[in-house]
Design a protein around this motif. Sequence first.
Motif, PDB file in Angstrom:
ATOM      1  N   LYS A  53     -47.828 -31.739 -17.041  1.00  0.00           N
ATOM      2  CA  LYS A  53     -49.240 -31.692 -17.437  1.00  0.00           C
ATOM      3  C   LYS A  53     -50.112 -32.253 -16.309  1.00  0.00           C
ATOM      4  N   THR A  54     -50.223 -31.480 -15.245  1.00  0.00           N
ATOM      5  CA  THR A  54     -51.073 -31.843 -14.111  1.00  0.00           C
ATOM      6  C   THR A  54     -52.145 -30.782 -13.937  1.00  0.00           C
ATOM      7  N   THR A  55     -53.195 -31.147 -13.212  1.00  0.00           N
ATOM      8  CA  THR A  55     -54.310 -30.202 -13.056  1.00  0.00           C
ATOM      9  C   THR A  55     -53.887 -28.938 -12.321  1.00  0.00           C
ATOM     10  N   THR A  56     -53.040 -29.080 -11.304  1.00  0.00           N
ATOM     11  CA  THR A  56     -52.574 -27.890 -10.584  1.00  0.00           C
ATOM     12  C   THR A  56     -51.833 -26.946 -11.512  1.00  0.00           C
ATOM     13  N   ASN A  57     -51.027 -27.505 -12.407  1.00  0.00           N
ATOM     14  CA  ASN A  57     -50.276 -26.665 -13.343  1.00  0.00           C
ATOM     15  C   ASN A  57     -51.177 -26.019 -14.384  1.00  0.00           C
ATOM     16  N   TYR A  58     -52.311 -26.634 -14.688  1.00  0.00           N
ATOM     17  CA  TYR A  58     -53.262 -25.986 -15.600  1.00  0.00           C
ATOM     18  C   TYR A  58     -53.835 -24.716 -14.961  1.00  0.00           C
ATOM     19  N   PHE A  59     -54.032 -24.739 -13.669  1.00  0.00           N
ATOM     20  CA  PHE A  59     -54.466 -23.524 -12.964  1.00  0.00           C
ATOM     21  C   PHE A  59     -53.356 -22.469 -13.010  1.00  0.00           C
ATOM     22  N   ILE A  60     -52.123 -22.917 -12.884  1.00  0.00           N
ATOM     23  CA  ILE A  60     -50.998 -21.985 -12.951  1.00  0.00           C
ATOM     24  C   ILE A  60     -50.888 -21.392 -14.349  1.00  0.00           C
ATOM     25  N   VAL A  61     -51.191 -22.178 -15.379  1.00  0.00           N
ATOM     26  CA  VAL A  61     -51.196 -21.657 -16.757  1.00  0.00           C
ATOM     27  C   VAL A  61     -52.283 -20.608 -16.915  1.00  0.00           C
ATOM     28  N   SER A  62     -53.454 -20.851 -16.341  1.00  0.00           N
ATOM     29  CA  SER A  62     -54.539 -19.861 -16.399  1.00  0.00           C
ATOM     30  C   SER A  62     -54.103 -18.557 -15.744  1.00  0.00           C
ATOM     31  N   LEU A  63     -53.421 -18.665 -14.609  1.00  0.00           N
ATOM     32  CA  LEU A  63     -52.869 -17.477 -13.936  1.00  0.00           C
ATOM     33  C   LEU A  63     -51.844 -16.791 -14.832  1.00  0.00           C
ATOM     34  N   ALA A  64     -50.984 -17.568 -15.481  1.00  0.00           N
ATOM     35  CA  ALA A  64     -49.957 -17.003 -16.364  1.00  0.00           C
ATOM     36  C   ALA A  64     -50.585 -16.283 -17.556  1.00  0.00           C
ATOM     37  N   VAL A  65     -51.669 -16.833 -18.098  1.00  0.00           N
ATOM     38  CA  VAL A  65     -52.353 -16.190 -19.231  1.00  0.00           C
ATOM     39  C   VAL A  65     -52.928 -14.839 -18.804  1.00  0.00           C
ATOM     40  N   ALA A  66     -53.535 -14.790 -17.605  1.00  0.00           N
ATOM     41  CA  ALA A  66     -54.082 -13.522 -17.108  1.00  0.00           C
ATOM     42  C   ALA A  66     -52.976 -12.485 -16.946  1.00  0.00           C
ATOM     43  N   ASP A  67     -51.857 -12.889 -16.364  1.00  0.00           N
ATOM     44  CA  ASP A  67     -50.752 -11.953 -16.166  1.00  0.00           C
ATOM     45  C   ASP A  67     -50.117 -11.554 -17.495  1.00  0.00           C
ATOM     46  N   LEU A  68     -50.058 -12.493 -18.431  1.00  0.00           N
ATOM     47  CA  LEU A  68     -49.486 -12.205 -19.745  1.00  0.00           C
ATOM     48  C   LEU A  68     -50.337 -11.195 -20.512  1.00  0.00           C
TER      49      LEU A  68
END
Length: 384
Positions: A53-68
Amino acid sequence: MPRNLTSPTHTSSSGSSTEYNFPALIFGVLLIIVIICGNVLVCLSVYAEKALKTTTNYFIVSLAVADLLLAVLVLPLFVYAEFQDGVWSLNMTICDGLMTMDVMLCTASIFNLCAISIDRFIAVSVPLNYNRKHVDHRQIVLLSATWILALAVASPVLFGINDVPNRDHRECKLEDNNYIVYSSVCSFFVPCPIMLMLYCGIFRGLRKWEEARKAKLKRGIQACQKLQEAAASLPPLASLPPPLPPIIEKDFSDINLEELDQDPDPIDHYPTECKDGPVNSLSYPDGAYNQNQNQERKRAKINGRERKAMRVLPVVVGAFLFCWTPFFVVHTMRALCEDCDIPSSLISIATWLGYVNSALNPIIYTVFNTEFRKFFKKFLPKCC
């Protein structure tokens, strides 16, 4: 993104008969499964694992949501059209909705990649003001801007730019060539140079930090060696520190970056006889020395993490350019040069490559991360 997505790059020339493209169907279904599984795992790991649960990983989650969302809302219809050899058999309202979602989600995916580079640049440039554990105002603005701008790029399709006279209902594509150029510039030709410049800035910043870190280590070793020499010249007293361990006698030329990577602040691991001896016995008002030392340690820890993260830089940039450059170059050329004879197979391959990037993103940003690997090793055996 600016695309011809369900790009019926090749319409059926035999009237009512349609040739079915089974390789496209098989590859498309496999691609959808890989994208969904990979990006769901990314979201699940960040949700379930506290260390992630880090800020960089929150950006990666946003990227994952777009790809999903791309795999769920866009790819099934794209694969269906490709399976029918590029012939669109559904109504045009669905086609326009598909074009809107495709442009928005592909643009959001690229903008999220750009946002990650901005976030890492900030982490390297101002590490003492960078909040790694909690999303602050600056990062919320960056995340929101990613999706708002992606929607803005796609909005002309939503408002009817595709509704042109004499539209061929057997094809589902972006009809306005000016819009194709506009969306290509917004979605790729502007973010791509920005991303490359930011990563170059990150790399240069980390190189400077490494040089300063080496210089600091060299000064510390020289100070300890001088202290050792001074202590050796004095009569033996019980209060003097014992001889320094052999590590301080190590020639600085033998120290390499791999050794420096083992500890964010190697000065902290000097022998305590040198570190806590006369060198650090000076007094500073209001604890200024301790405060400065703590800031340096924090900077070292953050930059140490960023340097390790930058090892994946060639993979990130290489995959991004490999997947998206052919698509945007081909489709921009097609829009600017209507008389150019671009093979339909080339357009189809370029479009598929863009979608493949959504499958590579979770691999690139997680497999090279130790915490993600630990979670996958724990989760996958239980799941399977």
